[in-house]
Design a protein around this motif. Structure first.
Motif, short mmCIF file in Angstrom:
data_model
loop_
_atom_site.label_atom_id
_atom_site.label_comp_id
_atom_site.label_asym_id
_atom_site.label_seq_id
_atom_site.Cartn_x
_atom_site.Cartn_y
_atom_site.Cartn_z
N GLN A 27 0.83 -1.20 0.00
CA GLN A 27 0.00 0.00 0.00
C GLN A 27 0.87 1.27 0.00
N PHE A 50 -1.30 10.92 8.97
CA PHE A 50 -1.33 9.66 9.71
C PHE A 50 -0.67 9.84 11.09
N ASP A 53 -3.06 11.97 13.31
CA ASP A 53 -4.25 11.22 13.66
C ASP A 53 -3.92 10.11 14.65
N HIS A 80 -10.19 0.64 15.72
CA HIS A 80 -10.69 0.44 14.35
C HIS A 80 -10.16 1.54 13.41
N GLN A 81 -10.21 2.77 13.90
CA GLN A 81 -9.72 3.89 13.08
C GLN A 81 -8.22 3.77 12.82
N LYS A 83 -6.46 1.09 12.87
CA LYS A 83 -6.24 -0.05 11.97
C LYS A 83 -6.47 0.39 10.53
N GLY A 84 -7.54 1.14 10.33
CA GLY A 84 -7.86 1.61 8.98
C GLY A 84 -6.79 2.53 8.42
N SER A 85 -6.37 3.51 9.24
CA SER A 85 -5.41 4.47 8.69
C SER A 85 -4.03 3.83 8.50
N SER A 87 -3.53 0.77 7.66
CA SER A 87 -3.60 -0.03 6.44
C SER A 87 -3.61 0.87 5.21
N SER A 88 -4.17 2.07 5.34
CA SER A 88 -4.22 2.99 4.20
C SER A 88 -2.85 3.53 3.80
N ARG A 102 -8.03 -5.55 18.89
CA ARG A 102 -9.50 -5.60 18.80
C ARG A 102 -10.07 -6.88 19.40
#
Lengths: 151, 213
Positions: A27, A50, A53, A80-81, A83-85, A87-88, A102
């Motif tokens: 990614q 990132f 945040d 969750h947030q 994890k998302g960022s 991975s982004s 989690r």
């Protein structure tokens, strides 16, 4: 010119090591591919967002998990947030640590969660450090008159 | 208004509560030569569209548009699934239940691969479900969905010129909608009730579009 070549090699080796040691995944390469002349600072911009945040989320997680009564819903939402960022931007070790986190959150296991928080923080500071070094190398290369090789 | 449209004429509204993901999706869409507007919540997306609801959430904010009609042409909405307050699914439902906006294709993005979630979104009328992180290859799948709507609009325009009494919704649209066995009567009744409204809105919107361009 010799300095440029040396810096280029150094940058390449360093980048390769970040992938080999799984700090980064494909990614991050995607991000680099989205960077072009019209957006020369795209990667640094996204990664800076990132950092901001993540720091906010980690601070909040630390505070939330140290409450007498832990609000696990809040903890889970923050993880969750994160994890998302992660991975982004391709920070896969942070992302993996979040997945484990989690699970403990689902079990409402405060002790497990605190351990995971420490693990996520460790991974986050590691990758932050690595990325900052990477950007510094890129700056040095550009300052020396070289251009950043595209993956 | 030519049929041959270049990509840059497509305007995508991207909805995500994560600033990182907004930045990423914006860049991806711009790389694919789309016009992009990003917002951080479902309610802001509705506000941008000019979706007006006399109830709850919007009541304490100044309403931008007095009419429930599309002010800026949006050819596609791409939204994150997991957002606080209004989820991407809630937003999808609102769009698909609205007579003025239901033709806008909606694509859902989610970081979690939950099959029941995916099928729920597709049943509700989402065109695609992308797993995050979204990649260029995903974004390239958007164009056919936008072409479909553009073509449909053109067909509609022709039909309306011939006779405004003709059926608004072409058959292929109906078949692409998921069957809802439980309250199919209800749905049918609703769709006939709003038909007239739709044709008026459509006409107005097209003229708006023409004057803007």
């Amino acid at each position: 010119m010799a300095a440029v070549i040396q810096l280029q090699r150094q940058l390449l080796d360093y980048t390769t090591s970040l992938y080999n040691e799984a700090y980064l995944d494909g990614q991050f390469t995607q991000l680099q591919q989205l960077q072009d002349e019209s957006n020369p600072d795209f990667v640094v911009e996204v990664v800076s967002l990132f950092f901001e945040d993540s720091q906010r989320l980690l601070d909040d997680l630390t505070a939330t998990l140290n409450q007498q009564v832990v609000d696990f819903k809040r903890v889970d939402a923050h993880v969750h947030q994160l994890k998302g960022s992660s991975s982004s931007i391709g920070a896969q070790r942070v992302q993996r640590a979040c997945i484990v986190f989690r699970n403990y959150c689902e079990q409402q296991n405060t002790e497990g969660c605190l351990k995971c928080l420490q693990q996520v923080k460790n991974e986050y500071y590691l990758v932050k450090n690595k990325l900052e070094t990477l950007f510094k190398l890129e700056q040095q290369l550009v300052a020396a008159g070289g251009s950043i090789p595209m993956q | 208004m030519g049929m041959a449209t270049t990509k840059s004429e497509f305007h995508v509204l991207a909805v995500d509560d994560s600033i990182i993901d907004r930045k990423l999706i914006e860049r991806l869409l711009k790389t694919a030569s789309y016009q992009v507007t990003t917002v951080d919540s479902g309610s802001k997306a509705l506000e941008f569209l000019g979706f007006c609801q006399d109830v709850e959430s919007n009541s304490n904010e100044p309403s931008i548009s007095p009419n429930n009609q599309q002010e800026v042409e949006v050819n596609l909405i791409i939204t994150d699934y997991c957002m606080p307050e209004m989820t991407g699914y809630d937003l999808l439902k609102k769009i698909k239940e609205s007579s003025s906006f239901r033709d806008i294709p909606v694509v859902i993005m989610s970081s979690e691969n939950v099959p029941s979630r995916i099928s729920r979104c597709l049943e509700e009328g989402a065109e695609e479900f992308f797993l995050k992180p979204v990649r260029l290859a995903d974004v390239n799948k958007l164009k056919p969905h936008m072409m479909k709507t553009k073509n449909r609009d053109c067909q509609k325009a022709e039909q309306e010129e011939v006779s405004s009494q003709e059926k608004i919704v072409p058959p292929e649209v109906q078949s692409s909608e998921p069957p809802q066995p439980d309250d199919s009567n209800n749905t049918k009744r609703k769709s006939t009730e709003v038909e007239e409204e739709v044709s008026q809105d459509r006409t107005r919107r097209r003229y708006n579009g023409l004057t803007v361009i």
